[in-house]
Design a protein around this motif. Structure first.
Motif, PDB file in Angstrom:
ATOM      1  N   PRO A  46       0.938  -1.040  -0.033  1.00 57.23           N
ATOM      2  CA  PRO A  46       0.164   0.031  -0.022  1.00 57.23           C
ATOM      3  C   PRO A  46       0.896   1.134   0.138  1.00 57.23           C
ATOM      4  N   ILE A  47       2.010   1.105   0.232  1.00 48.70           N
ATOM      5  CA  ILE A  47       3.039   2.120   0.478  1.00 48.70           C
ATOM      6  C   ILE A  47       4.113   1.821  -0.713  1.00 48.70           C
ATOM      7  N   PRO A  48       4.206   2.474  -1.779  1.00 43.59           N
ATOM      8  CA  PRO A  48       5.299   2.107  -2.661  1.00 43.59           C
ATOM      9  C   PRO A  48       6.734   2.255  -2.010  1.00 43.59           C
ATOM     10  N   ALA A  49       7.391   1.034  -2.209  1.00 44.48           N
ATOM     11  CA  ALA A  49       8.803   1.063  -1.786  1.00 44.48           C
ATOM     12  C   ALA A  49       9.719   2.257  -1.961  1.00 44.48           C
ATOM     13  N   ASP A  50       9.330   2.924  -3.155  1.00 41.86           N
ATOM     14  CA  ASP A  50      10.268   3.852  -3.389  1.00 41.86           C
ATOM     15  C   ASP A  50       9.680   5.379  -2.927  1.00 41.86           C
ATOM     16  N   ARG A  51       8.474   5.155  -2.186  1.00 44.37           N
ATOM     17  CA  ARG A  51       7.952   6.479  -1.701  1.00 44.37           C
ATOM     18  C   ARG A  51       7.320   6.341  -0.364  1.00 44.37           C
ATOM     19  N   PRO A  52       8.286   6.229   0.622  1.00 44.46           N
ATOM     20  CA  PRO A  52       7.912   6.062   1.873  1.00 44.46           C
ATOM     21  C   PRO A  52       7.721   7.508   2.669  1.00 44.46           C
ATOM     22  N   PHE A  53       8.083   8.470   2.103  1.00 44.56           N
ATOM     23  CA  PHE A  53       8.064  10.052   2.410  1.00 44.56           C
ATOM     24  C   PHE A  53       7.143  10.932   1.906  1.00 44.56           C
ATOM     25  N   VAL A  54       6.811  12.183   2.566  1.00 44.35           N
ATOM     26  CA  VAL A  54       6.199  13.010   2.047  1.00 44.35           C
ATOM     27  C   VAL A  54       6.546  13.558   0.562  1.00 44.35           C
ATOM     28  N   VAL A  55       5.628  13.666  -0.315  1.00 45.98           N
ATOM     29  CA  VAL A  55       6.037  14.159  -1.402  1.00 45.98           C
ATOM     30  C   VAL A  55       5.000  15.461  -1.648  1.00 45.98           C
ATOM     31  N   PRO A  56       5.851  16.828  -1.897  1.00 43.49           N
ATOM     32  CA  PRO A  56       5.128  18.095  -2.276  1.00 43.49           C
ATOM     33  C   PRO A  56       4.320  17.701  -3.509  1.00 43.49           C
ATOM     34  N   TYR A  57       3.119  18.267  -3.359  1.00 42.64           N
ATOM     35  CA  TYR A  57       2.265  18.286  -4.757  1.00 42.64           C
ATOM     36  C   TYR A  57       2.016  19.514  -5.128  1.00 42.64           C
ATOM     37  N   MET A  58       2.542  20.440  -6.179  1.00 43.43           N
ATOM     38  CA  MET A  58       2.392  21.546  -6.393  1.00 43.43           C
ATOM     39  C   MET A  58       1.232  21.862  -7.534  1.00 43.43           C
ATOM     40  N   THR A  59       0.419  22.854  -7.252  1.00 47.67           N
ATOM     41  CA  THR A  59      -0.508  23.258  -8.159  1.00 47.67           C
ATOM     42  C   THR A  59       0.036  24.379  -9.083  1.00 47.67           C
ATOM     43  N   ILE A  60      -0.081  24.251 -10.128  1.00 49.32           N
ATOM     44  CA  ILE A  60       0.730  25.542 -11.089  1.00 49.32           C
ATOM     45  C   ILE A  60      -0.259  26.265 -11.916  1.00 49.32           C
ATOM     46  N   GLY A  61      -0.140  27.686 -11.802  1.00 53.14           N
ATOM     47  CA  GLY A  61      -1.299  28.396 -12.364  1.00 53.14           C
ATOM     48  C   GLY A  61      -0.409  29.434 -13.320  1.00 53.14           C
ATOM     49  N   MET A 104      -2.210  16.755 -16.220  1.00 50.74           N
ATOM     50  CA  MET A 104      -3.193  16.235 -15.128  1.00 50.74           C
ATOM     51  C   MET A 104      -2.066  15.818 -14.026  1.00 50.74           C
ATOM     52  N   HIS A 105      -0.912  15.452 -14.190  1.00 51.47           N
ATOM     53  CA  HIS A 105       0.065  14.984 -13.389  1.00 51.47           C
ATOM     54  C   HIS A 105       1.369  14.862 -13.763  1.00 51.47           C
ATOM     55  N   ALA A 106       2.375  15.124 -13.002  1.00 55.52           N
ATOM     56  CA  ALA A 106       3.706  15.076 -13.373  1.00 55.52           C
ATOM     57  C   ALA A 106       4.785  14.952 -12.353  1.00 55.52           C
ATOM     58  N   LEU A 162      11.007  13.420  -4.704  1.00 54.11           N
ATOM     59  CA  LEU A 162      10.068  13.591  -5.505  1.00 54.11           C
ATOM     60  C   LEU A 162       9.313  14.882  -5.447  1.00 54.11           C
ATOM     61  N   LEU A 163       8.828  15.441  -6.826  1.00 59.51           N
ATOM     62  CA  LEU A 163       7.956  16.504  -6.576  1.00 59.51           C
ATOM     63  C   LEU A 163       6.981  16.267  -7.661  1.00 59.51           C
ATOM     64  N   PHE A 164       5.652  16.266  -7.194  1.00 57.81           N
ATOM     65  CA  PHE A 164       4.451  16.180  -8.037  1.00 57.81           C
ATOM     66  C   PHE A 164       3.953  17.461  -8.457  1.00 57.81           C
ATOM     67  N   LEU A 165       3.491  17.603  -9.507  1.00 58.42           N
ATOM     68  CA  LEU A 165       2.781  18.973  -9.904  1.00 58.42           C
ATOM     69  C   LEU A 165       1.715  18.770 -10.908  1.00 58.42           C
ATOM     70  N   ALA A 166       0.751  19.751 -10.988  1.00 55.68           N
ATOM     71  CA  ALA A 166      -0.258  19.563 -12.104  1.00 55.68           C
ATOM     72  C   ALA A 166      -0.680  21.141 -12.183  1.00 55.68           C
ATOM     73  N   ASP A 167      -1.462  21.324 -13.545  1.00 51.29           N
ATOM     74  CA  ASP A 167      -2.034  22.562 -13.669  1.00 51.29           C
ATOM     75  C   ASP A 167      -3.356  22.532 -12.733  1.00 51.29           C
ATOM     76  N   ASP A 168      -3.841  23.960 -12.542  1.00 57.74           N
ATOM     77  CA  ASP A 168      -4.969  23.884 -11.797  1.00 57.74           C
ATOM     78  C   ASP A 168      -6.169  23.840 -12.509  1.00 57.74           C
ATOM     79  N   PHE A 169      -7.034  22.966 -11.976  1.00 54.44           N
ATOM     80  CA  PHE A 169      -8.342  22.734 -12.600  1.00 54.44           C
ATOM     81  C   PHE A 169      -9.611  22.928 -11.972  1.00 54.44           C
ATOM     82  N   PRO A 170      -9.646  24.457 -11.484  1.00 54.54           N
ATOM     83  CA  PRO A 170     -11.013  24.852 -10.926  1.00 54.54           C
ATOM     84  C   PRO A 170     -12.288  24.644 -11.703  1.00 54.54           C
ATOM     85  N   ALA A 227      -3.578  27.410  -7.096  1.00 57.93           N
ATOM     86  CA  ALA A 227      -2.506  27.793  -7.583  1.00 57.93           C
ATOM     87  C   ALA A 227      -2.122  28.986  -6.839  1.00 57.93           C
ATOM     88  N   PRO A 228      -0.609  29.574  -6.288  1.00 56.84           N
ATOM     89  CA  PRO A 228      -0.369  30.697  -5.811  1.00 56.84           C
ATOM     90  C   PRO A 228      -1.105  31.846  -6.204  1.00 56.84           C
TER      91      PRO A 228
END
Length: 174
Positions: free
Chosen positions: A6-21, A59-61, A69-77, A85-86
């Motif tokens: 349930p927790i991928p072995a390569d991702r046992p940590f907090v990953v920031p997920y940024m919304t980009i505008g 949608m996801h990168a 790791l850093l996850f990000l996606a466009d804003d989808f309001p 997004a900021p």
């Protein structure tokens, strides 16, 4: 029971997920531009990009940045959620912190690429050379190079001295 962890072995940590505008200067931005910026400014490596139907928005990168790791996606309001997004929030409440080999050079490079200096690099009492920027998409980053180890007692004394001086005073303290 599933055999899937349930927790991928390569991702046992907090990953920031940024919304980009939009960019902070008001020009169009978006996640695709941010991916290019983070690669050029910070050496991020893109490992995954999933486009939304129509191919106009990310949608996801996933980016590898150092050992994290850093996850990000466009804003989808437009999908009924609040814009997050900021640029839509008039700022960001999160600062992403990164250790690098040369704090000054990293900040200087980011600034040449459109980042705004929030705090110029300086030697801090906790042993880091430290500064902060706002990237062109409105996200705050603190950039540090560890210069020396400081004992908890020395750090506590230096922090007490800094806070006694007040917020408008020099914050380094050796």
């Amino acid at each position: 029971m599933s055999d899937v962890n349930p927790i991928p072995a390569d991702r046992p940590f907090v990953v920031p997920y940024m919304t980009i505008g939009a960019r902070t200067d008001g020009s169009p931005g978006g996640a695709a531009d941010a991916i290019e910026w983070y690669a050029a400014a910070f050496g991020a490596q893109e490992t995954n990009r999933q486009m939304a139907p129509g191919g106009n928005k990310v949608m996801h990168a996933e980016l590898v940045l150092g050992d994290g790791l850093l996850f990000l996606a466009d804003d989808f309001p437009e999908w009924g959620g609040e814009a997050s997004a900021p640029s839509a929030l008039n700022g960001s409440t999160v600062t992403l912190h990164r250790y690098v080999a040369d704090c000054d050079a990293t900040i200087e490079k980011a600034v040449t690429m459109g980042a705004e200096v929030l705090m110029p690099p300086e030697d801090m009492f906790w042993g880091d050379r430290f500064g902060s920027i706002r990237d062109p998409f409105g996200h705050k980053w603190s950039i540090a190079t560890h210069m020396r180890d400081v004992s908890p007692e020395d750090m506590e004394a230096a922090a007490a001295a800094m806070f006694a001086e007040g917020p408008d005073q020099e914050q380094s303290g050796g």
